[in-house]
Write an enzyme that holds these catalytic residues in place. Structure first.
Site, PDB file in Angstrom:
ATOM      1  N   LYS A 266       1.763  -1.274  -0.087  1.00 25.11           N
ATOM      2  CA  LYS A 266       2.284  -2.364  -0.941  1.00 25.11           C
ATOM      3  C   LYS A 266       1.244  -3.428  -1.214  1.00 25.11           C
ATOM      4  O   LYS A 266       1.245  -4.072  -2.265  1.00 25.11           O
ATOM      5  CB  LYS A 266       3.536  -2.995  -0.332  1.00 25.11           C
ATOM      6  CG  LYS A 266       3.385  -3.432   1.111  1.00 25.11           C
ATOM      7  CD  LYS A 266       3.795  -2.339   2.043  1.00 25.11           C
ATOM      8  CE  LYS A 266       3.394  -2.611   3.462  1.00 25.11           C
ATOM      9  NZ  LYS A 266       4.259  -1.946   4.411  1.00 25.11           N
TER      10      LYS A 266
ATOM     11  N   ILE B   4      14.413   3.561   2.725  1.00 26.37           N
ATOM     12  CA  ILE B   4      15.491   3.254   1.764  1.00 26.37           C
ATOM     13  C   ILE B   4      15.022   3.594   0.355  1.00 26.37           C
ATOM     14  O   ILE B   4      13.982   3.099  -0.082  1.00 26.37           O
ATOM     15  CB  ILE B   4      15.852   1.743   1.775  1.00 26.37           C
ATOM     16  CG1 ILE B   4      16.179   1.274   3.181  1.00 26.37           C
ATOM     17  CG2 ILE B   4      16.984   1.445   0.813  1.00 26.37           C
ATOM     18  CD1 ILE B   4      16.350  -0.243   3.279  1.00 26.37           C
TER      19      ILE B   4
ATOM     20  N   GLY C 180       8.465   2.460  10.175  1.00 28.36           N
ATOM     21  CA  GLY C 180       8.369   3.531  11.172  1.00 28.36           C
ATOM     22  C   GLY C 180       7.976   4.846  10.523  1.00 28.36           C
ATOM     23  O   GLY C 180       8.105   5.030   9.303  1.00 28.36           O
TER      24      GLY C 180
ATOM     25  N   LYS D   5       6.031  -6.990  -1.214  1.00 28.78           N
ATOM     26  CA  LYS D   5       7.152  -6.106  -1.584  1.00 28.78           C
ATOM     27  C   LYS D   5       8.044  -6.728  -2.658  1.00 28.78           C
ATOM     28  O   LYS D   5       8.492  -6.036  -3.570  1.00 28.78           O
ATOM     29  CB  LYS D   5       7.962  -5.774  -0.332  1.00 28.78           C
ATOM     30  CG  LYS D   5       7.206  -4.876   0.641  1.00 28.78           C
ATOM     31  CD  LYS D   5       7.910  -4.831   1.981  1.00 28.78           C
ATOM     32  CE  LYS D   5       7.254  -3.844   2.925  1.00 28.78           C
ATOM     33  NZ  LYS D   5       7.760  -3.961   4.298  1.00 28.78           N
TER      34      LYS D   5
ATOM     35  N   GLY E 221       5.060   1.110  15.894  1.00 27.66           N
ATOM     36  CA  GLY E 221       4.462   1.504  14.608  1.00 27.66           C
ATOM     37  C   GLY E 221       5.067   0.780  13.419  1.00 27.66           C
ATOM     38  O   GLY E 221       4.869   1.180  12.279  1.00 27.66           O
TER      39      GLY E 221
ATOM     40  N   THR F 135       0.476   6.070  11.622  1.00 25.91           N
ATOM     41  CA  THR F 135       1.935   6.156  11.765  1.00 25.91           C
ATOM     42  C   THR F 135       2.544   6.942  10.604  1.00 25.91           C
ATOM     43  O   THR F 135       3.271   7.920  10.810  1.00 25.91           O
ATOM     44  CB  THR F 135       2.534   4.727  11.793  1.00 25.91           C
ATOM     45  OG1 THR F 135       1.963   4.016  12.889  1.00 25.91           O
ATOM     46  CG2 THR F 135       4.039   4.762  11.938  1.00 25.91           C
ATOM     47  N   VAL F 136       2.250   6.521   9.379  1.00 22.28           N
ATOM     48  CA  VAL F 136       2.896   7.136   8.207  1.00 22.28           C
ATOM     49  C   VAL F 136       2.296   8.512   7.914  1.00 22.28           C
ATOM     50  O   VAL F 136       3.027   9.489   7.687  1.00 22.28           O
ATOM     51  CB  VAL F 136       2.772   6.218   6.963  1.00 22.28           C
ATOM     52  CG1 VAL F 136       3.479   6.844   5.770  1.00 22.28           C
ATOM     53  CG2 VAL F 136       3.340   4.833   7.255  1.00 22.28           C
TER      54      VAL F 136
ATOM     55  N   GLY G 180      10.750   1.070   3.522  1.00 24.70           N
ATOM     56  CA  GLY G 180      10.604   2.253   4.384  1.00 24.70           C
ATOM     57  C   GLY G 180      11.388   3.438   3.848  1.00 24.70           C
ATOM     58  O   GLY G 180      11.108   3.950   2.770  1.00 24.70           O
TER      59      GLY G 180
HETATM   60  P1  NAP Z   1      -2.144   3.113  10.518  1.00 31.56           P
HETATM   61  O1  NAP Z   1      -1.248   3.627  11.586  1.00 31.56           O
HETATM   62  O2  NAP Z   1      -3.083   2.018  10.848  1.00 31.56           O
HETATM   63  O3  NAP Z   1      -2.945   4.348   9.913  1.00 31.56           O
HETATM   64  C1  NAP Z   1      -4.006   4.217   9.012  1.00 31.56           C
HETATM   65  C2  NAP Z   1      -4.702   5.567   8.928  1.00 31.56           C
HETATM   66  O4  NAP Z   1      -5.720   5.504   7.932  1.00 31.56           O
HETATM   67  C3  NAP Z   1      -5.403   5.989  10.225  1.00 31.56           C
HETATM   68  O5  NAP Z   1      -5.255   7.369  10.433  1.00 31.56           O
HETATM   69  C4  NAP Z   1      -6.867   5.647   9.975  1.00 31.56           C
HETATM   70  O6  NAP Z   1      -7.753   6.487  10.690  1.00 31.56           O
HETATM   71  C5  NAP Z   1      -6.963   5.909   8.478  1.00 31.56           C
HETATM   72  N1  NAP Z   1      -7.997   5.117   7.828  1.00 31.56           N
HETATM   73  C6  NAP Z   1      -8.024   3.775   7.644  1.00 31.56           C
HETATM   74  N2  NAP Z   1      -9.134   3.411   6.969  1.00 31.56           N
HETATM   75  C7  NAP Z   1      -9.811   4.543   6.735  1.00 31.56           C
HETATM   76  C8  NAP Z   1     -11.037   4.846   6.084  1.00 31.56           C
HETATM   77  N3  NAP Z   1     -11.793   3.873   5.551  1.00 31.56           N
HETATM   78  N4  NAP Z   1     -11.440   6.134   6.017  1.00 31.56           N
HETATM   79  C9  NAP Z   1     -10.687   7.117   6.549  1.00 31.56           C
HETATM   80  N5  NAP Z   1      -9.509   6.909   7.167  1.00 31.56           N
HETATM   81  C10 NAP Z   1      -9.085   5.642   7.265  1.00 31.56           C
HETATM   82  O7  NAP Z   1      -1.281   2.582   9.303  1.00 31.56           O
HETATM   83  P2  NAP Z   1       0.222   2.980   8.915  1.00 31.56           P
HETATM   84  O8  NAP Z   1       1.166   2.150   9.687  1.00 31.56           O
HETATM   85  O9  NAP Z   1       0.386   4.449   8.900  1.00 31.56           O
HETATM   86  O10 NAP Z   1       0.290   2.403   7.412  1.00 31.56           O
HETATM   87  C11 NAP Z   1      -0.361   3.054   6.361  1.00 31.56           C
HETATM   88  C12 NAP Z   1       0.072   2.430   5.041  1.00 31.56           C
HETATM   89  O11 NAP Z   1       1.482   2.582   4.894  1.00 31.56           O
HETATM   90  C13 NAP Z   1      -0.193   0.931   4.932  1.00 31.56           C
HETATM   91  O12 NAP Z   1      -0.485   0.624   3.600  1.00 31.56           O
HETATM   92  C14 NAP Z   1       1.137   0.310   5.318  1.00 31.56           C
HETATM   93  O13 NAP Z   1       1.328  -0.962   4.752  1.00 31.56           O
HETATM   94  C15 NAP Z   1       2.082   1.316   4.722  1.00 31.56           C
HETATM   95  N6  NAP Z   1       3.414   1.362   5.334  1.00 31.56           N
HETATM   96  C16 NAP Z   1       3.535   1.433   6.690  1.00 31.56           C
HETATM   97  C17 NAP Z   1       4.799   1.531   7.242  1.00 31.56           C
HETATM   98  C18 NAP Z   1       5.001   1.607   8.722  1.00 31.56           C
HETATM   99  O14 NAP Z   1       6.149   1.568   9.158  1.00 31.56           O
HETATM  100  N7  NAP Z   1       3.953   1.734   9.533  1.00 31.56           N
HETATM  101  C19 NAP Z   1       5.924   1.561   6.412  1.00 31.56           C
HETATM  102  C20 NAP Z   1       5.763   1.498   5.017  1.00 31.56           C
HETATM  103  C21 NAP Z   1       4.498   1.402   4.485  1.00 31.56           C
HETATM  104  P3  NAP Z   1      -7.772   6.517  12.299  1.00 31.56           P
HETATM  105  O15 NAP Z   1      -6.467   7.149  12.708  1.00 31.56           O
HETATM  106  O16 NAP Z   1      -8.930   7.359  12.665  1.00 31.56           O
HETATM  107  O17 NAP Z   1      -7.876   5.072  12.728  1.00 31.56           O
HETATM  108  N1  HSE Z   2       5.049  -3.706   8.470  1.00 33.67           N
HETATM  109  C1  HSE Z   2       6.054  -3.308   7.572  1.00 33.67           C
HETATM  110  C2  HSE Z   2       7.390  -3.814   8.054  1.00 33.67           C
HETATM  111  C3  HSE Z   2       6.079  -1.800   7.445  1.00 33.67           C
HETATM  112  O1  HSE Z   2       7.498  -4.192   9.223  1.00 33.67           O
HETATM  113  O2  HSE Z   2       8.341  -3.851   7.273  1.00 33.67           O
HETATM  114  C4  HSE Z   2       7.059  -1.312   6.398  1.00 33.67           C
HETATM  115  O3  HSE Z   2       6.612  -1.618   5.116  1.00 33.67           O
END
Ligand code: NAP
Ligand code: HSE
Length: 434
Positions: free
Chosen positions: A102, A133, A305, A202, A184, A12-13, A131
């Site tokens: 985080k 902000i 998101g 957080k 996401g 997603t990110v 996110g």
């Molecule tokens: P996600 O959609 O699950 O994406 C994770 C990505 O990392 C995927 O592309 C995955 O590959 C890759 N990956 C995971 N383990 C790996 C490994 N061992 N080797 C190589 N690639 C690997 O997660 P996300 O939602 O983007 O979140 C990523 C981070 O941002 C997390 O720490 C989360 O807490 C943080 N975050 C997320 C959001 C949100 O809104 N989603 C907001 C703020 C912060 P594949 O695609 O091949 O599976």
């Molecule tokens: N899973 C987290 C949330 C993503 O819903 O706030 C943003 O950090």
């Protein structure tokens, strides 16, 4: 001057970040100077929503971190390992890191910050909280002249989305959680969202920045929304409150050794509808910072998101790129931007803090029950603000009490006495109230 960027993760990110980096038109001109060199994923065959530079996609994250053409490492893969090891490896190679993770910062932040200081590189984490902000930079820099009294907020988008839909439409918990996952918003394991762990990560980070010291992640009292009963959301609404998952870090005082004593916690909370956080709906987050002399400042916006989070990640990349542009890669670290720790923080024992409370009791429906409950509260020195009876199960009643602010230890004494009453079948719910 072009700066090489390596992405660990294209979920997603990561896809949001790649989409900004590969479409720089109309953005700050420095975005066009950021070149996406390498991207690591687990599954190279999966179709991706963004077109990457040819040959940049790999499955070995070390190929990203160790690539000499990668000058800034962006960790958006999530989880503790291998994320922690990869961040430390990038730092040891003298490469600045930007991360949205985080979980790894809340648990290994002290080690990562120390390594970054030793190697003279930045680790920037704007996307880790709130996110889209901007809250990390304001706490580190714009509000640096303040004594911070309290940081409180709604800092998990998934749970706020669920609670909003439950309150507004009576939507079913499991259905809305599945929707939040599809959008996401949720963590790879959504238990981190609904059990409060993500918000605890957080608030540990925000408290560390606000008070200048590492906060023990394990010591944060954490309660999520997974055991919240829809009935309490409905009763709260009838009494003029909304229920939100609140994270709070409060300065209680200073210890004799100069360390700061903090009350840091995460729990579902009844907010009066007039409270500034009560109107924060859906995936939005909001953080209230109270400080001297600034007063109350509120930060509001989308808390999860792809787009909002990528916006924060790219801001950090630009920050690093901007510093490189004027000072070169070997410039010293700005202590504010690097968020260097300057004191120790300890957590207070929760039983010695004071709060207002909401309690729902399942009781027999007979004369004198409310009187006996009132006596238990009174004997423990707990003052009641309101006590209301709702129709309960057959032959029974549900009695909801809202207390005035009271020491937690006294409140627990009152509950113990209430539980012992033969007319009381169960303490069905207990929530904090503002
Ligand atoms: P996600 O959609 O699950 O994406 C994770 C990505 O990392 C995927 O592309 C995955 O590959 C890759 N990956 C995971 N383990 C790996 C490994 N061992 N080797 C190589 N690639 C690997 O997660 P996300 O939602 O983007 O979140 C990523 C981070 O941002 C997390 O720490 C989360 O807490 C943080 N975050 C997320 C959001 C949100 O809104 N989603 C907001 C703020 C912060 P594949 O695609 O091949 O599976
Ligand atoms: N899973 C987290 C949330 C993503 O819903 O706030 C943003 O950090």
């Amino acid at each position: 001057m072009t700066i090489g960027v390596g992405l660990l993760g294209l979920g997603t990110v990561g896809a949001g970040v790649a989409s900004i980096l590969t479409n720089p038109e109309g953005r700050h001109p420095m975005v066009a100077e950021l070149a996406l060199r390498r991207v690591a994923v687990r599954d190279q065959q999966r179709s991706r929503p963004v077109t990457l530079p040819p040959g940049s996609l790999v499955t070995d994250p070390l190929l990203v971190v160790d690539d000499p053409a990668v000058e800034i490492v962006v960790e958006v893969m999530g989880g503790l390992e291998p994320a922690r090891t990869l961040i430390l490896r990038a730092i040891a190679a003298g490469k600045p890191v930007v991360t949205a993770n985080k979980a790894v910062i809340a648990r290994h932040g002290e080690e990562i910050v120390a390594a970054a200081a030793e190697h003279g590189v930045y680790v920037l984490i704007e996307a880790a909280v709130g996110g889209g902000i901007p809250i990390i930079e304001p706490l580190k820099q714009s509000l640096g002249g303040n004594r911070i009294q309290r940081v409180s907020g709604i800092i998990n988008g998934t749970t706020n989305y669920i609670l909003s839909r439950m309150a507004d439409e009576g939507a079913a918990y499991a259905d809305v959680l599945a929707e939040a996952q599809g959008l996401g918003y949720a963590e790879a394991d959504p238990a981190a969202d609904v059990e409060g762990g993500d918000a605890a990560d957080k608030i540990a980070i925000l408290a560390g920045l606000a008070y200048g010291g590492t906060v023990s992640r394990a010591g944060i009292a954490t309660e999520g929304i997974d055991r919240l009963d829809a009935r309490d959301v409905a009763y709260a609404a009838q009494l003029g409150f909304v229920v939100k998952l609140l994270a709070v870090a409060e300065h209680v005082g200073d210890n004799a050794d100069g360390s700061a004593s903090l009350d840091v916690r995460v729990h579902p909370t009844l907010l009066p509808t007039s409270h500034p956080l009560a109107g924060v709906h859906g995936v939005n987050n909001a953080i209230l910072v109270e400080g001297e002399p600034v007063g109350r400042v509120m930060f509001y916006g989308p808390g999860a998101g792809a787009g909002p989070t990528a916006s924060a990640v790219v801001a950090d990349i630009l920050n690093i790129a901007g510093i490189r542009k004027v000072s070169g890669p070997q410039a010293g670290l700005d202590p504010l931007l690097a968020a260097s720790r300057w004191r120790r923080c300890t957590l207070v024992d929760g039983s010695r803090t004071s709060h207002r409370n909401y309690v729902r009791l399942r009781t027999r429906d007979e004369a004198g029950v409310i009187g006996k409950i009132g006596t238990c509260f009174g004997d423990a020195g707990v003052s009641i603000q309101s006590i209301v009876q709702f129709p309960g199960h057959e032959g029974g009643a549900e009695i909801v009490t809202i207390t005035h602010e009271v020491l937690e230890a006294r409140f627990r004494d009152a509950l113990a006495a209430i539980k012992a009453l033969e007319e009381v079948e169960a303490v069905a719910a207990c929530l904090r109230t503002l």
